[in-house]
Design a protein around this motif. Structure first.
Motif, PDB file in Angstrom:
ATOM      1  N   LEU B  33       8.396 -11.289  -1.979  1.00  0.00           N
ATOM      2  CA  LEU B  33       9.290 -12.287  -1.382  1.00  0.00           C
ATOM      3  C   LEU B  33      10.726 -11.785  -1.291  1.00  0.00           C
ATOM      4  CD1 LEU B  33       7.902 -15.588  -2.902  1.00  0.00           C
ATOM      5  CD2 LEU B  33       7.562 -14.665  -0.615  1.00  0.00           C
ATOM      6  N   ARG B  35      11.287  -8.841  -0.331  1.00  0.00           N
ATOM      7  CA  ARG B  35      11.100  -7.718   0.607  1.00  0.00           C
ATOM      8  C   ARG B  35      11.330  -6.398  -0.104  1.00  0.00           C
ATOM      9  NH1 ARG B  35      12.137 -10.391   6.045  1.00  0.00           N
ATOM     10  NH2 ARG B  35      12.742 -12.466   5.440  1.00  0.00           N
ATOM     11  N   THR B 157      15.210 -14.889  -6.172  1.00  0.00           N
ATOM     12  CA  THR B 157      14.320 -14.483  -5.085  1.00  0.00           C
ATOM     13  C   THR B 157      14.646 -15.250  -3.811  1.00  0.00           C
ATOM     14  OG1 THR B 157      12.622 -14.101  -6.736  1.00  0.00           O
ATOM     15  CG2 THR B 157      11.893 -14.157  -4.475  1.00  0.00           C
ATOM     16  N   PHE B 158      14.935 -16.532  -3.953  1.00  0.00           N
ATOM     17  CA  PHE B 158      15.219 -17.325  -2.752  1.00  0.00           C
ATOM     18  C   PHE B 158      16.590 -16.992  -2.177  1.00  0.00           C
ATOM     19  CE2 PHE B 158      16.665 -21.133  -0.452  1.00  0.00           C
ATOM     20  CZ  PHE B 158      15.677 -21.136   0.530  1.00  0.00           C
ATOM     21  N   ASP B 159      17.579 -16.864  -3.041  1.00  0.00           N
ATOM     22  CA  ASP B 159      18.923 -16.630  -2.525  1.00  0.00           C
ATOM     23  C   ASP B 159      19.755 -15.913  -3.581  1.00  0.00           C
ATOM     24  OD1 ASP B 159      21.440 -16.692  -1.449  1.00  0.00           O
ATOM     25  OD2 ASP B 159      21.316 -18.744  -0.738  1.00  0.00           O
ATOM     26  N   ILE B 209       0.109 -16.070   0.187  1.00  0.00           N
ATOM     27  CA  ILE B 209       1.104 -16.752   1.032  1.00  0.00           C
ATOM     28  C   ILE B 209       0.522 -17.179   2.381  1.00  0.00           C
ATOM     29  CG2 ILE B 209       3.218 -15.894  -0.056  1.00  0.00           C
ATOM     30  CD1 ILE B 209       3.480 -13.728   1.896  1.00  0.00           C
TER      31      ILE B 209
END
Lengths: 234, 287
Positions: B33, B35, B157-159, B209
C-alpha cells in the motif's frame, strides 16, 4: 476583541533574494473566518506554512495561542487540510470510518482497533460533515467533495480550535463547493472553530468570511467585512 | 495423505510456514500500500550474500543473513532519504550490491557454497529444530510489534506527510519497519527460498485487495490467503517432491487468479440482476 489565536509581526520571508512576504503584521482572533486571497504565486500557501511553523521566517515573529511558534506543542488545537490531501492512492482499501478513526491514534486502545469512545467521536465528526451514511464506503469510491468532507471530519475528531485549509476545492464541482463552504460556515458559527482558508476564488467567501487577507507583491491588505450572517461586526 | 503430518520435519515445516506466512503477509500489506513492494526483493538478495558468507566462514547462515539484511535495511532507509525523489533508486542500489557481493562470495567459496541452492528455492527436509526455535521467538516479537503499532502504521501508510504533522515519529518507525522486513525475509528464506520470499509479501496482498471492503478486511484476507498458500504449497511440495518455494508461489498465484475470475463473474451477475431490477440503471459502486 476576541482572544488572539495567531499573532504575526514584522514578518518577512523570501526565497533567495526575492521577498515573497515583505514585513507584514496581522492578528487572527478566536471565531474569525479568514480568507487568504491573491493571484498565483502571491505566497498564499507560504503564509499558511509560516503560521504553522513548517517554514521559518527570515525576519519577524509568529505566536500561536500566545506561545512563540518554536515552543508551541499543542498541535491538537490545530487542524490542517493541505492542498494535496486528495492525492492519496484511490484504491487504498480503507473505509471512511477507518480513516477518520485513525487520526485519534494516540487515544487508541492497542488491542482493539476502534474502541467505543473512538467510534462515537468518529461518528460525531462524520455527523458534523453530513457523511455518516458513507461510513462503510471505501474512501476511493467517494467524489472529490465528499472526500474533502471526510478529511475535514478527520480533523474535527481531535476538536481543533483553528482549521487551516489550502485551496480545499480545486477540481471539485461548483455545487459541491457550495456544500463545502456552507459546512465550513457551520463549523465557524455553530462550533466556534476559527477558520483560515486559502483560495483563489474570493466570490465563495463574500457572504461568509469576516476578514479577507489580500496578498499582493509581498504586502498584506486586510478587509474587514461586516457580515450579517454572523450577527456581529468586526 | 494423513502420513504427511506424522513426519517431524513436516510438522516443523508447517508450523514455521504458518508463522512466516502471517508475518510476511502482514508486513506485505503495509509495503504494497506504500508502493514499496520491491523492498522484499531487494533485502532477500542481500540475504543471499549473507548466506554465502555464513557458508564460507562456517557460521550458521541464518545468523550471517540476518546481519546482512538488517544492515541493508538501514542502508535502504538512509538512501531513501538521500534520493527522496527517486525512492526506488535506493532499492536498485542495494539490490545490485547484494547480488554482486553474493556472486563474488559464491565463486570464492567453491565447494563450501554448493548447498546455497537450498536457500535459493527453499527446502522442507532441511528445516531444523533450531530453525523452529528461532522462527517461534522472532515471529512472536514481530507479530506483537505489528499489533502494537498497527494504528500508527496505518496512519503512515495512508498519508505519511500528515502522520509527520501529527507528531508520529515517521522516520524512526520507517527504520524499525524496514528492520522487521529484513528479519521476516531471513526467517522465510529457509522454506520459501530467497528468490521467492518477496512473493510471499506481495501476492496474498494483491489477492486480498481485490475483495477487501475495509483495511481490517484487507489485513485479515491477506493473512488467510498467505496461510492457505503456504499450507497447501508445503503439502504439494511433499507429495510431488518439488521445491517448496515454487509450489507455495504457484498456489498463491492460482488463488489470485481464482479470486480475479470469481470477482469478474460476480460483477457480471450483479450487473445483470441490477439491470433486470432497475430497468437498465447500473451503478458501478454497488459491486
Amino acid at each position: 476583541m476576541g482572544e488572539v489565536i495567531v499573532k504575526a509581526d514584522n514578518l518577512s520571508f523570501g526565497y533567495e533574494k526575492r521577498l515573497v512576504i515583505n514585513n507584514i503584521r496581522f492578528e487572527i482572533e478566536k471565531k474569525d473566518y479568514i480568507g487568504i486571497v491573491g493571484t498565483n504565486g502571491s505566497a498564499k500557501s507560504t503564509l499558511l506554512k509560516l503560521i504553522m511553523g513548517f517554514l521559518k521566517p527570515n525576519v519577524g515573529m509568529i505566536e500561536l495561542f500566545g506561545s512563540h511558534i518554536g515552543d508551541f506543542k499543542d498541535w491538537n488545537k490545530i487542524g490542517y487540510l493541505p492542498q494535496n490531501a486528495r492525492s492519496f492512492n484511490t484504491r487504498f482499501p480503507a473505509t471512511v470510518e477507518e480513516i477518520v478513526g485513525s487520526s485519534q491514534y494516540s487515544q487508541m486502545n492497542i488491542l482493539k482497533i476502534l474502541n467505543k469512545k473512538i467510534k462515537e467521536a468518529t461518528l460525531a465528526a462524520l455527523e458534523a460533515v453530513n457523511m455518516v451514511g458513507f461510513k462503510d464506503s471505501l474512501i476511493g469510491n467517494l467524489s472529490g467533495g465528499q472526500q474533502q468532507r471526510v478529511f475535514l471530519a478527520k480533523l474535527l475528531v481531535n476538536n481543533p480550535e483553528i482549521i487551516f485549509m489550502d485551496e480545499p476545492l480545486i477540481g471539485v464541482d461548483a455545487e459541491s463547493q457550495d456544500v463545502f463552504f456552507d459546512l465550513i460556515n457551520k463549523l465557524n458559527v455553530d462550533f466556534g472553530i476559527t477558520i483560515v482558508v486559502v483560495t483563489h476564488d474570493v466570490s465563495k467567501l463574500n457572504h461568509r468570511a469576516n476578514k479577507i487577507f489580500h496578498l499582493d507583491n509581498g504586502k498584506l491588505n486586510i478587509d474587514n467585512i461586516f457580515n450579517k450572517n454572523r450577527g456581529e461586526e468586526h | 495423505m494423513t502420513d504427511i503430518f506424522s513426519y517431524p520435519f513436516m510438522q516443523r515445516a508447517l508450523l514455521i510456514g504458518i508463522i512466516i506466512s502471517i508475518i510476511s503477509s502482514s508486513m506485505g500489506l503495509f509495503l504494497v500500500l506504500r508502493r514499496f513492494s520491491m523492498v522484499g526483493d531487494t533485502l532477500s538478495h542481500t540475504a543471499l550474500a549473507g548466506v554465502a558468507l555464513g557458508m564460507i566462514t562456517n557460521t550458521y547462515p541464518f545468523y550471517t543473513a540476518i546481519v546482512t539484511t538488517l544492515a541493508a535495511s538501514v542502508i535502504v532507509e538512509k538512501l531513501r532519504k538521500e534520493y527522496k525523489e527517486y525512492a526506488e533508486l535506493s532499492l536498485a542500489i542495494v539490490m545490485a550490491a547484494g547480488i554482486g557481493i553474493a556472486s563474488l562470495l559464491i565463486s570464492i567459496g567453491k565447494n563450501k557454497t554448493i548447498g546455497i541452492m537450498n536457500y535459493m528455492f527453499g527446502s522442507i527436509s532441511l528445516v531444523t529444530e533450531e530453525d523452529l526455535k528461532i522462527v517461534l521467538f522472532l515471529g512472536a516479537i514481530i507479530i506483537s510489534i505489528i499489533l502494537f503499532l498497527f494504528r500508527a502504521l496505518f496512519y503512515i501508510t495512508f498519508d505519511e506527510s500528515d502522520a509527520k504533522l501529527r507528531g508520529i515519529p515517521v522516520s524512526k518507525l520507517n527504520l524499525l519497519f524496514a528492520m522487521l522486513v529484513a528479519i521476516t525475509i531471513t526467517l522465510s528464506m529457509r522454506i520459501v527460498g530467497i528468490l521467492l520470499v518477496s512473493s510471499m509479501m506481495t501476492v496474498p496482498v494483491a489477492t486480498s485487495i481485490q475483495v477487501a471492503k475495509s483495511f481490517k478486511q484487507a489485513f485479515i484476507y491477506t493473512n488467510i490467503f498467505g496461510v492457505l498458500s503456504v499450507t497447501l504449497g508445503l503439502i504439494t511440495s511433499f507429495i510431488f517432491d518439488v521445491a517448496p518455494g515454487g509450489s507455495i508461489v504457484t498456489i498463491s498465484l492460482l488463488l489470485l487468479l481464482l479470486v480475479i475470475i470469481l470477482k469478474k463473474l460476480y460483477g457480471k451477475l450483479v450487473k445483470k440482476a441490477t439491470n433486470l431490477l432497475d430497468g437498465g440503471v447500473y451503478n458501478e459502486q454497488n459491486i
